[in-house]
Design a protein around this motif. Structure first.
Motif, PDB file in Angstrom:
ATOM      1  N   MET A 135      62.327  77.297 -82.565  1.00 25.33           N
ATOM      2  CA  MET A 135      60.870  77.315 -82.827  1.00 25.33           C
ATOM      3  C   MET A 135      60.494  78.539 -83.665  1.00 25.33           C
ATOM      4  O   MET A 135      60.871  79.658 -83.318  1.00 25.33           O
ATOM      5  CB  MET A 135      60.093  77.385 -81.493  1.00 25.33           C
ATOM      6  CG  MET A 135      60.139  76.092 -80.701  1.00 25.33           C
ATOM      7  SD  MET A 135      59.060  74.826 -81.396  1.00 25.33           S
ATOM      8  CE  MET A 135      57.444  75.456 -80.951  1.00 25.33           C
ATOM      9  N   PRO A 136      59.748  78.335 -84.779  1.00 27.58           N
ATOM     10  CA  PRO A 136      59.291  79.501 -85.559  1.00 27.58           C
ATOM     11  C   PRO A 136      58.244  80.296 -84.752  1.00 27.58           C
ATOM     12  O   PRO A 136      57.545  79.710 -83.925  1.00 27.58           O
ATOM     13  CB  PRO A 136      58.677  78.874 -86.806  1.00 27.58           C
ATOM     14  CG  PRO A 136      58.408  77.451 -86.480  1.00 27.58           C
ATOM     15  CD  PRO A 136      59.276  77.065 -85.323  1.00 27.58           C
ATOM     16  N   PRO A 137      58.163  81.610 -84.992  1.00 27.94           N
ATOM     17  CA  PRO A 137      57.177  82.413 -84.271  1.00 27.94           C
ATOM     18  C   PRO A 137      55.740  82.038 -84.657  1.00 27.94           C
ATOM     19  O   PRO A 137      55.506  81.460 -85.720  1.00 27.94           O
ATOM     20  CB  PRO A 137      57.512  83.851 -84.695  1.00 27.94           C
ATOM     21  CG  PRO A 137      58.344  83.741 -85.915  1.00 27.94           C
ATOM     22  CD  PRO A 137      58.983  82.391 -85.921  1.00 27.94           C
ATOM     23  N   VAL A 138      54.812  82.366 -83.766  1.00 21.44           N
ATOM     24  CA  VAL A 138      53.394  82.031 -83.998  1.00 21.44           C
ATOM     25  C   VAL A 138      52.560  83.312 -83.997  1.00 21.44           C
ATOM     26  O   VAL A 138      52.685  84.145 -83.105  1.00 21.44           O
ATOM     27  CB  VAL A 138      52.880  81.073 -82.897  1.00 21.44           C
ATOM     28  CG1 VAL A 138      51.377  80.839 -83.057  1.00 21.44           C
ATOM     29  CG2 VAL A 138      53.625  79.744 -82.956  1.00 21.44           C
ATOM     30  N   LEU A 139      51.744  83.455 -85.038  1.00 23.03           N
ATOM     31  CA  LEU A 139      50.801  84.577 -85.104  1.00 23.03           C
ATOM     32  C   LEU A 139      49.491  84.156 -84.451  1.00 23.03           C
ATOM     33  O   LEU A 139      48.982  83.061 -84.717  1.00 23.03           O
ATOM     34  CB  LEU A 139      50.480  84.926 -86.559  1.00 23.03           C
ATOM     35  CG  LEU A 139      51.303  85.931 -87.351  1.00 23.03           C
ATOM     36  CD1 LEU A 139      50.562  86.230 -88.642  1.00 23.03           C
ATOM     37  CD2 LEU A 139      51.598  87.200 -86.588  1.00 23.03           C
ATOM     38  N   ASP A 140      48.961  85.027 -83.612  1.00 18.24           N
ATOM     39  CA  ASP A 140      47.655  84.796 -82.993  1.00 18.24           C
ATOM     40  C   ASP A 140      46.639  85.610 -83.791  1.00 18.24           C
ATOM     41  O   ASP A 140      46.506  86.808 -83.591  1.00 18.24           O
ATOM     42  CB  ASP A 140      47.732  85.250 -81.533  1.00 18.24           C
ATOM     43  CG  ASP A 140      46.363  85.256 -80.874  1.00 18.24           C
ATOM     44  OD1 ASP A 140      45.438  84.612 -81.403  1.00 18.24           O
ATOM     45  OD2 ASP A 140      46.231  85.919 -79.823  1.00 18.24           O
ATOM     46  N   ILE A 141      45.979  84.945 -84.740  1.00 19.69           N
ATOM     47  CA  ILE A 141      45.085  85.675 -85.643  1.00 19.69           C
ATOM     48  C   ILE A 141      43.654  85.570 -85.123  1.00 19.69           C
ATOM     49  O   ILE A 141      43.124  84.465 -84.957  1.00 19.69           O
ATOM     50  CB  ILE A 141      45.155  85.124 -87.085  1.00 19.69           C
ATOM     51  CG1 ILE A 141      46.616  84.968 -87.535  1.00 19.69           C
ATOM     52  CG2 ILE A 141      44.409  86.044 -88.044  1.00 19.69           C
ATOM     53  CD1 ILE A 141      46.763  84.390 -88.931  1.00 19.69           C
ATOM     54  N   ARG A 142      43.016  86.725 -84.888  1.00 15.87           N
ATOM     55  CA  ARG A 142      41.623  86.756 -84.412  1.00 15.87           C
ATOM     56  C   ARG A 142      40.724  87.278 -85.523  1.00 15.87           C
ATOM     57  O   ARG A 142      40.889  88.396 -85.994  1.00 15.87           O
ATOM     58  CB  ARG A 142      41.495  87.694 -83.207  1.00 15.87           C
ATOM     59  CG  ARG A 142      42.563  87.529 -82.143  1.00 15.87           C
ATOM     60  CD  ARG A 142      42.213  86.425 -81.178  1.00 15.87           C
ATOM     61  NE  ARG A 142      43.288  86.248 -80.203  1.00 15.87           N
ATOM     62  CZ  ARG A 142      43.239  86.728 -78.955  1.00 15.87           C
ATOM     63  NH1 ARG A 142      42.189  87.420 -78.550  1.00 15.87           N
ATOM     64  NH2 ARG A 142      44.250  86.521 -78.125  1.00 15.87           N
TER      65      ARG A 142
END
Ligand SMILES: [Zn+2]
Length: 252
Positions: A1-8
């Motif tokens: 699984m590719p990493p996920v950025l949590d963008i706020r």
């Protein structure tokens, strides 16, 4: 699984997102390709010109930063008062003074800014690439309603004009760059942006209409395009508009 950025996204940046992301102002972005944070944010519809700071964890990062792991990223908007004459991490390249370059899609705003005395160039013959280049070369803040134009890497300082109403646009720009008290109504040619000079009535008498000749005594002329200005009704109208925006006219 590719990493996920949590963008706020914070403040008014949320309004620029796709409607499905707008309310939370938060995007889970899958890092399935190598891209700068600038490219990632702009793929979410937000031009880099609207951003003041980006932090990854506790660290401030530049637009060129390439995220390789998941984690939280916070994106903060430019907020009044913006001073592009001072360097920031995102924009080390400063401008000498607050001067504008207005896209054709904010043509009426350009005229109002000139009425308020702000140095505002226009370049109707230029395409997006030319506009970005001119703004950067002349150290001008690019004003536009076109997000794709403002996403260009060559654009350093710019503002995505939010309102569709020219008077509201004027208020928006004057507030963002803290130009209250710095307006100089009718000091600049509305047609070509050149600073006006006083001119003796006798020198231009032959160019005046009979009623203007009769009722007006103080005139200015544009040294570039020779247009003549006097204190007419449109001028009073502008002074009233600036007054309603909370700006005082210290010039006259
Ligand atoms: Zn002129």
């Amino acid at each position: 699984m590719p990493p996920v950025l949590d963008i706020r996204f914070h403040g008014n940046l949320k309004d620029l997102l796709h409607p499905r992301h707008r309310r939370p102002g938060q995007v889970a972005y899958t890092l399935d390709r190598r891209a700068s944070i600038k490219d990632i944010i702009e793929s979410l519809r937000i031009p880099h010109t609207e951003i003041d700071r980006i932090t990854a964890g506790e660290q401030d990062v530049t637009l060129a930063w390439v995220p390789e792991e998941g984690g939280r990223v916070d994106v903060f908007p430019l907020a009044a008062p913006v001073d592009p004459t001072r360097p920031t991490l995102l924009r080390p390249e400063t401008v000498e003074a607050i001067r504008f370059l207005a896209d054709v899609n904010v043509g009426k705003l350009a005229t109002l800014l000139r009425m308020a005395g702000m140095d505002t160039a226009t370049a109707p013959g230029l395409d997006d690439r030319g506009l970005a280049e001119k703004g950067a070369a002349e150290g001008r803040i690019l004003l536009s309603r076109n997000r794709d134009l403002l996403k260009r890497g060559r654009v350093v300082h710019g503002h995505l004009v939010r309102s569709q109403d020219p008077r509201e646009q004027l208020a928006e720009v004057l507030a963002l760059y803290d130009l209250a008290g710095k307006t100089r109504p009718f000091s600049r040619c509305l047609r070509c942006n050149t600073l006006l000079q006083p001119v003796a009535k006798a020198a231009i008498l032959h160019r005046l209409q009979p009623l203007t000749r009769k009722y007006y005594h103080h005139f200015h002329i544009c040294p570039a395009c020779r247009r003549i200005y006097w204190r007419g009704s449109h001028r009073l109208h502008m002074e009233r508009l600036l007054a309603t925006l909370g700006h005082t006219d210290g010039h006259h």
